[in-house]
Design an enzyme around this catalytic site. Structure first.
Site, PDB file in Angstrom:
ATOM      1  N   THR A   9      13.977  38.478  15.085  1.00  0.00           N
ATOM      2  CA  THR A   9      12.909  39.035  14.234  1.00  0.00           C
ATOM      3  C   THR A   9      11.970  39.912  15.048  1.00  0.00           C
ATOM      4  OG1 THR A   9      11.696  36.964  14.585  1.00  0.00           O
ATOM      5  CG2 THR A   9      12.866  37.192  12.489  1.00  0.00           C
ATOM      6  N   LEU A  28      17.402  31.429  27.937  1.00  0.00           N
ATOM      7  CA  LEU A  28      16.069  30.900  28.268  1.00  0.00           C
ATOM      8  C   LEU A  28      15.180  31.966  28.886  1.00  0.00           C
ATOM      9  CD1 LEU A  28      17.126  27.434  29.681  1.00  0.00           C
ATOM     10  CD2 LEU A  28      16.192  27.957  27.439  1.00  0.00           C
ATOM     11  N   SER A  80      15.341  36.655  32.409  1.00  0.00           N
ATOM     12  CA  SER A  80      15.019  38.062  32.669  1.00  0.00           C
ATOM     13  C   SER A  80      13.528  38.319  32.462  1.00  0.00           C
ATOM     14  CB  SER A  80      15.864  38.997  31.807  1.00  0.00           C
ATOM     15  OG  SER A  80      15.667  38.743  30.445  1.00  0.00           O
ATOM     16  N   ASP A 133      10.033  37.522  24.479  1.00  0.00           N
ATOM     17  CA  ASP A 133      10.218  36.765  25.716  1.00  0.00           C
ATOM     18  C   ASP A 133       9.043  36.959  26.667  1.00  0.00           C
ATOM     19  OD1 ASP A 133      12.591  36.465  24.463  1.00  0.00           O
ATOM     20  OD2 ASP A 133      13.748  37.677  25.858  1.00  0.00           O
ATOM     21  N   TYR A 179      23.981  43.286  20.572  1.00  0.00           N
ATOM     22  CA  TYR A 179      22.539  43.172  20.338  1.00  0.00           C
ATOM     23  C   TYR A 179      21.981  44.520  19.840  1.00  0.00           C
ATOM     24  CZ  TYR A 179      17.629  42.044  21.288  1.00  0.00           C
ATOM     25  OH  TYR A 179      16.275  41.829  21.174  1.00  0.00           O
TER      26      TYR A 179
HETATM   27  P1  NG1 Z   1      17.460  36.387  25.052  1.00  0.00           P
HETATM   28  O1  NG1 Z   1      18.845  36.313  24.575  1.00  0.00           O
HETATM   29  O2  NG1 Z   1      16.890  35.052  25.309  1.00  0.00           O
HETATM   30  O3  NG1 Z   1      17.312  37.292  26.229  1.00  0.00           O
HETATM   31  C1  NG1 Z   1      16.904  38.259  23.211  1.00  0.00           C
HETATM   32  C2  NG1 Z   1      15.781  39.270  23.297  1.00  0.00           C
HETATM   33  C3  NG1 Z   1      14.546  38.823  22.509  1.00  0.00           C
HETATM   34  C4  NG1 Z   1      14.919  38.469  21.089  1.00  0.00           C
HETATM   35  C5  NG1 Z   1      16.090  37.473  21.114  1.00  0.00           C
HETATM   36  C6  NG1 Z   1      16.612  37.143  19.747  1.00  0.00           C
HETATM   37  C7  NG1 Z   1      16.060  40.286  25.488  1.00  0.00           C
HETATM   38  C8  NG1 Z   1      15.539  40.429  26.866  1.00  0.00           C
HETATM   39  N1  NG1 Z   1      15.405  39.469  24.683  1.00  0.00           N
HETATM   40  O4  NG1 Z   1      16.559  37.062  23.862  1.00  0.00           O
HETATM   41  O5  NG1 Z   1      13.567  39.849  22.533  1.00  0.00           O
HETATM   42  O6  NG1 Z   1      15.221  39.597  20.337  1.00  0.00           O
HETATM   43  O7  NG1 Z   1      17.196  37.983  21.853  1.00  0.00           O
HETATM   44  O8  NG1 Z   1      15.618  36.530  18.981  1.00  0.00           O
HETATM   45  O9  NG1 Z   1      17.021  40.942  25.137  1.00  0.00           O
END
Ligand code: NG1
Length: 473
Positions: free
Chosen positions: A47, A153, A156, A199, A251
């Site tokens: 979201t 988690l 990054s 994040d 993504y």
């Molecule tokens: P993760 O997969 O934990 O890195 C990623 C995105 C977030 C958010 C989530 C889905 C990055 C660095 N972060 O998280 O901003 O969109 O997916 O809710 O890509």
């Protein structure tokens, strides 16, 4: 000993060891240590890049970056990692820092520093009489990351946030936490992920024993006290959600699908300037997901062809204009490199319904209704699996094990396509031990022989990032 805010004794000891390695024993060296936690998202998945709310907690696992300022005329970053698996690097500070080849760990460090440079350049910091970044101070930096990588988690964000904070400290650049979160949020675009800002905001704004209801554009946060009996179990599927390859393409593809859904919906509702689904929601107080999904279904086929011809027609704009608007020169262009149709309706349905769940979850959690919170988490997982199509057979299997073990609810956390699950437990009827045992027996014990060993833990909501001056700490 008085511990600095958010730091524990172990982290402080780690920082002292890193300081020796960074060369902080030079009598004149200004030396700082920044710690930034990872995060686990309770609900509100995919979201953030639609500008819609999330409900994560910062966790009690962190990355520490120690930075010792170089001499005034040196503007290089000398970078080392406490883990010898990550090779040392050295690069110059420039207005535009060229990235290393895709997949290099040090690109996250470059991303953070580039983010700082861009931010302060926009504020005129590097304009005349100092038109270049020559007046920036280099540093010897050592990184020690204890957030498991590629596990959903946010290792990054822990790295980019701690790097940015240590680098700013060395250069006497100051920002408040919300400004820092806003700045670092975009930094991972440098490595090719069009991520939202969850994040970094969670890592910076985290609060011990609290979840964070975070809204975007602009970032706002409301701390939601975790019920005293709530326990979070996080378990890594050992299916790496590697952001530098196929997962990144998937993504970015979702980012594009959501943006197209938003534009088509905005067009159908005659709203101006809609770029993301959050723009639609903000323009319509009293909105509800079912109604908006119905309007979108009436305005567009559920899925569009593999290129932008169809959405351009619907929107009454040229394909090239739409393409430029959506991608700029950005990396998400790769999202269209296939013959797959673009899913509009399902993606929007997930994002809008998930937003309703997040808003509800913040209240339910604050009221200590773990049972209801668990149901919302289960519904979130189902929607991520069916509508957002970012779960995997392995994540589904783990979630099942957690529920069989008695968890109130369980779901994938982070982007999905691998990575971790989070399960909500308590100290009583839904004990974390029983849930962990169920995952061990039902999942880890059945991994292929030779699969990497299990990783699961009870995590607590911890404090957000901070930086300390090691000469005085
Ligand atoms: P993760 O997969 O934990 O890195 C990623 C995105 C977030 C958010 C989530 C889905 C990055 C660095 N972060 O998280 O901003 O969109 O997916 O809710 O890509």
């Amino acid at each position: 000993m008085n511990l600095p805010d958010g730091w524990n004794a172990g982290e402080l000891a780690r920082a002292a060891l890193l300081a020796a390695r960074a060369g902080g024993d030079r009598a004149d060296a200004r030396i700082f240590a920044a710690r930034a936690p990872g995060r686990v998202n309770l609900i509100g998945e995919h979201t953030d890049y639609s500008g819609l709310p999330v409900l994560p907690v910062a966790i009690d696992r962190s990355t520490i970056v120690v930075a010792a300022a170089s001499a005034a005329n040196e503007s290089e970053i000398e970078l080392a990692n406490a883990d010898p698996g990550w090779p040392s690097r050295r690069f110059a500070l420039e207005r535009r820092i060229p990235p290393y080849p895709t997949g290099d760990w040090a690109n996250y460090v470059k991303a953070a520093i580039q983010g700082v440079i861009d931010h302060f350049a926009r504020r005129g910091r590097f304009s005349a009489p100092a038109p270049s970044v020559d007046n920036l101070r280099g540093a010897s930096m050592v990184v020690d990351g204890r957030v498991p990588p590629a596990a959903g988690l946010s290792s990054s964000a822990a790295l980019t946030v701690s790097t940015a904070m240590a680098f700013m400290a060395v250069n006497e650049l100051e920002l408040d936490p919300i400004e820092t979160a806003t700045m670092v949020a975009r930094s991972e675009w440098y490595v090719g992920t069009r991520a939202g800002g969850m994040d970094q905001a969670a890592s910076i704004l985290g609060r011990r024993d609290h979840a964070l209801f975070i809204e975007f554009d602009p970032i706002r946060v409301r701390a939601v006290k975790m019920p005293a009996n709530a326990v979070l179990v996080v378990a890594d599927s050992r299916e790496p959600a590697d952001k530098s390859g196929i997962v990144r393409a998937e993504y970015n593809r979702r980012v594009v699908e959501c943006a197209l859904a938003a534009r088509i919906l905005g067009h159908a509702l005659k709203l101006d300037g809609v770029m993301i689904l959050g723009d639609v929601v903000r323009a319509l107080p009293g909105w509800n997901a079912a109604e908006l999904v119905g309007k979108l279904a009436a305005a567009s086929p559920a899925r569009l062809g593999a290129d932008l011809k169809e959405p351009a027609n619907i929107l009454g704009v040229s394909q090239s204009a739409l393409e430029a608007e959506l991608f700029g020169q950005g990396p998400a262009r790769i999202a269209l490199d296939s013959n797959r149709p673009l899913e509009i309706l399902k993606r929007a349905r997930h994002v809008l319904r998930e937003t309703e769940r997040v808003i509800r979850a913040a209240d339910v959690l604050a009221a200590g209704r773990l049972d209801e919170m668990g149901k919302l988490m289960n519904a979130s997982h189902a929607s991520l699996a069916d509508d957002f199509e970012c779960s995997t057979a392995r994540l589904d299997a783990m979630v099942e094990c957690a529920r069989r073990g008695g968890a109130f609810g369980a779901r994938l956390t982070g982007a999905g396509f691998g990575g971790s699950i989070v399960a909500l437990c308590d100290n009583d009827t839904a004990s974390a031990d029983a849930v962990i045992e169920s995952i061990d027996r039902g999942y880890y014990a059945k991994l292929d022989p030779g699969a990497p060993e299990s990783w699961r833990a009870v995590l607590h909501a911890g404090a957000g990032a901070s930086v300390i001056d090691l000469r005085t700490a």
